[in-house]
Design a protein around this motif. Structure first.
Motif, mmCIF file in Angstrom:
data_model
loop_
_atom_site.group_PDB
_atom_site.id
_atom_site.type_symbol
_atom_site.label_atom_id
_atom_site.label_comp_id
_atom_site.label_asym_id
_atom_site.label_seq_id
_atom_site.Cartn_x
_atom_site.Cartn_y
_atom_site.Cartn_z
ATOM 1 N N PHE A 67 0.845 -1.155 0.455
ATOM 2 C CA PHE A 67 0.106 -0.096 -0.050
ATOM 3 C C PHE A 67 0.775 1.520 0.073
ATOM 4 C CE2 PHE A 67 1.058 -0.447 4.528
ATOM 5 C CZ PHE A 67 0.838 1.188 5.152
ATOM 6 N N ASN A 68 0.536 2.540 0.039
ATOM 7 C CA ASN A 68 1.212 3.785 -1.126
ATOM 8 C C ASN A 68 -0.085 5.418 -0.696
ATOM 9 O OD1 ASN A 68 2.848 5.357 -0.760
ATOM 10 N ND2 ASN A 68 3.389 5.098 -2.920
ATOM 11 N N VAL A 69 0.081 5.438 0.439
ATOM 12 C CA VAL A 69 -1.009 6.989 1.278
ATOM 13 C C VAL A 69 0.122 7.870 0.674
ATOM 14 C CG1 VAL A 69 -2.754 8.235 2.186
ATOM 15 C CG2 VAL A 69 -2.623 5.288 2.128
ATOM 16 N N ILE A 70 -0.203 9.254 -0.130
ATOM 17 C CA ILE A 70 0.029 10.492 0.107
ATOM 18 C C ILE A 70 -0.830 11.833 0.410
ATOM 19 C CG2 ILE A 70 1.832 11.878 -1.257
ATOM 20 C CD1 ILE A 70 2.363 9.131 -2.810
ATOM 21 N N SER A 71 -0.621 12.297 1.000
ATOM 22 C CA SER A 71 -1.256 13.426 1.293
ATOM 23 C C SER A 71 -0.222 14.772 1.322
ATOM 24 C CB SER A 71 -2.202 13.650 3.087
ATOM 25 O OG SER A 71 -2.593 14.400 3.113
ATOM 26 N N SER A 72 -0.528 15.758 0.250
ATOM 27 C CA SER A 72 0.302 16.673 -0.040
ATOM 28 C C SER A 72 -0.315 17.800 0.206
ATOM 29 C CB SER A 72 1.676 15.949 -1.292
ATOM 30 O OG SER A 72 2.048 16.623 -2.298
ATOM 31 N N ASN A 73 -0.003 19.199 0.280
ATOM 32 C CA ASN A 73 -0.181 20.398 -0.416
ATOM 33 C C ASN A 73 1.267 20.845 -1.729
ATOM 34 O OD1 ASN A 73 2.022 21.781 1.018
ATOM 35 N ND2 ASN A 73 0.442 22.738 2.407
ATOM 36 N N ILE A 74 1.556 22.355 -1.611
ATOM 37 C CA ILE A 74 2.623 22.619 -2.184
ATOM 38 C C ILE A 74 3.892 22.719 -2.087
ATOM 39 C CG2 ILE A 74 2.116 25.334 -2.119
ATOM 40 C CD1 ILE A 74 2.738 25.178 -4.798
ATOM 41 N N ARG A 75 4.177 22.583 -0.310
ATOM 42 C CA ARG A 75 5.364 22.539 0.079
ATOM 43 C C ARG A 75 5.924 21.564 1.073
ATOM 44 N NH1 ARG A 75 8.368 24.700 -3.670
ATOM 45 N NH2 ARG A 75 8.354 26.600 -3.841
ATOM 46 N N ASN A 76 4.413 20.606 1.169
ATOM 47 C CA ASN A 76 4.436 19.972 2.635
ATOM 48 C C ASN A 76 3.909 18.160 1.908
ATOM 49 O OD1 ASN A 76 5.724 21.292 4.722
ATOM 50 N ND2 ASN A 76 3.678 22.484 3.783
ATOM 51 N N GLN A 77 4.248 16.955 2.686
ATOM 52 C CA GLN A 77 4.039 15.724 1.738
ATOM 53 C C GLN A 77 4.305 14.423 3.316
ATOM 54 O OE1 GLN A 77 4.052 14.305 -2.162
ATOM 55 N NE2 GLN A 77 5.477 12.428 -1.433
ATOM 56 N N PHE A 78 3.372 14.123 3.111
ATOM 57 C CA PHE A 78 3.250 13.116 4.540
ATOM 58 C C PHE A 78 2.675 11.749 3.319
ATOM 59 C CE2 PHE A 78 2.019 15.975 6.485
ATOM 60 C CZ PHE A 78 2.508 16.414 7.510
ATOM 61 N N THR A 79 3.322 10.250 4.285
ATOM 62 C CA THR A 79 3.492 9.495 2.809
ATOM 63 C C THR A 79 3.677 8.344 3.759
ATOM 64 O OG1 THR A 79 5.098 10.553 0.659
ATOM 65 C CG2 THR A 79 4.979 8.230 0.834
ATOM 66 N N ALA A 80 3.004 7.283 3.365
ATOM 67 C CA ALA A 80 2.495 5.845 4.449
ATOM 68 C C ALA A 80 3.075 4.878 3.462
ATOM 69 C CB ALA A 80 1.519 5.834 5.164
ATOM 70 N N SER A 81 3.631 4.061 3.555
ATOM 71 C CA SER A 81 3.816 2.717 2.683
ATOM 72 C C SER A 81 4.300 1.325 3.224
ATOM 73 C CB SER A 81 4.935 3.274 1.366
ATOM 74 O OG SER A 81 6.255 3.469 1.812
ATOM 75 N N GLY A 82 3.897 0.660 2.801
ATOM 76 C CA GLY A 82 4.226 -0.627 3.552
ATOM 77 C C GLY A 82 3.689 -1.523 2.864
ATOM 78 N N GLU A 83 4.742 -3.026 3.152
ATOM 79 C CA GLU A 83 3.935 -4.235 2.028
ATOM 80 C C GLU A 83 5.000 -5.587 3.046
ATOM 81 O OE1 GLU A 83 8.329 -5.459 -0.040
ATOM 82 O OE2 GLU A 83 7.767 -3.652 -0.947
ATOM 83 N N TYR A 84 3.970 -6.280 2.834
ATOM 84 C CA TYR A 84 3.882 -7.132 3.802
ATOM 85 C C TYR A 84 3.641 -8.759 3.228
ATOM 86 C CZ TYR A 84 1.969 -10.977 7.094
ATOM 87 O OH TYR A 84 1.958 -12.444 8.065
ATOM 88 N N GLY A 85 4.512 -10.080 3.341
ATOM 89 C CA GLY A 85 5.273 -10.881 2.279
ATOM 90 C C GLY A 85 4.043 -12.622 2.652
ATOM 91 N N TRP A 86 3.878 -12.748 1.753
ATOM 92 C CA TRP A 86 3.630 -14.171 2.061
ATOM 93 C C TRP A 86 4.608 -15.051 3.590
ATOM 94 C CZ3 TRP A 86 6.471 -18.392 1.279
ATOM 95 C CH2 TRP A 86 7.372 -18.825 0.159
ATOM 96 N N ASN A 87 4.928 -14.762 3.196
ATOM 97 C CA ASN A 87 6.369 -15.246 4.126
ATOM 98 C C ASN A 87 6.288 -15.123 5.686
ATOM 99 O OD1 ASN A 87 7.653 -13.538 3.227
ATOM 100 N ND2 ASN A 87 9.815 -15.144 2.556
ATOM 101 N N GLU A 88 5.377 -13.713 6.373
ATOM 102 C CA GLU A 88 5.629 -13.105 6.927
ATOM 103 C C GLU A 88 6.910 -12.176 7.398
ATOM 104 O OE1 GLU A 88 4.878 -15.117 10.907
ATOM 105 O OE2 GLU A 88 3.905 -15.587 10.394
ATOM 106 N N ASN A 89 7.061 -11.304 6.159
ATOM 107 C CA ASN A 89 7.601 -10.051 5.920
ATOM 108 C C ASN A 89 7.429 -8.647 5.930
ATOM 109 O OD1 ASN A 89 9.691 -11.887 5.762
ATOM 110 N ND2 ASN A 89 9.916 -12.275 3.758
ATOM 111 N N LEU A 90 7.310 -8.084 6.078
ATOM 112 C CA LEU A 90 7.013 -7.012 6.588
ATOM 113 C C LEU A 90 8.260 -6.284 6.929
ATOM 114 C CD1 LEU A 90 4.396 -5.059 7.703
ATOM 115 C CD2 LEU A 90 5.602 -5.794 10.150
#
Length: 148
Positions: A67-90
């Protein structure tokens, strides 16, 4: 192009949230300002650039989810990203970025990941900071340092 025709010319960006944030202007050539625009001063358009726009993406595959979620205006940006694998890799990352211009920005945040494969018992949190550069060839490069 030859801009020698009198009248109003509308310059704009075709990305809707860019246009809403102020990347749209009417230039008048050889004509007085339209009276209908008196209720729409420039300061209203430039205040739009402080508005945050949010978008995201989720990918689900047979072996992982991301997943990847971004909230941004002209000068500031907040990003949350992540991945989860089938073999419990986070692995997940939460960052704040400050744009200096279209290409350079600084960022800081945290990275969370598991230390051992096939186990979510050992989760490690790391503070990160660095700079990012968006190249003319549309590569997003970053140089980062962590607290470890």
């Amino acid at each position: 192009f030859y801009a020698n025709d009198y009248g109003d010319w509308f310059f704009h960006c075709h990305i809707l949230y860019h246009m809403d944030a102020g990347m749209a202007r009417v230039y008048s050539y050889g004509t007085p300002r339209d009276k209908r625009l008196e209720d729409h001063p420039l300061r209203i358009l430039t205040n739009k650039s402080n508005h945050f726009f949010t978008w995201g993406m989720v990918d689900v595959a047979s072996h992982m989810a991301e997943f990847n979620v971004i909230s941004s205006n002209i000068r500031n940006q907040f990003t949350a990203s992540g991945e989860y694998g089938w073999n419990e890799n986070l692995e997940a990352e939460l960052t704040y970025e400050r744009y200096f211009n279209d290409w350079f920005r600084i960022f800081g945040g945290v990275n969370v990941e598991n230390e051992e494969h096939d186990s979510l018992e050992e989760i490690s949190t790391t503070a990160i900071a660095g700079i990012r550069y968006f190249t003319p060839y549309m590569f997003n490069l970053d140089v980062r340092m962590d607290h470890k």
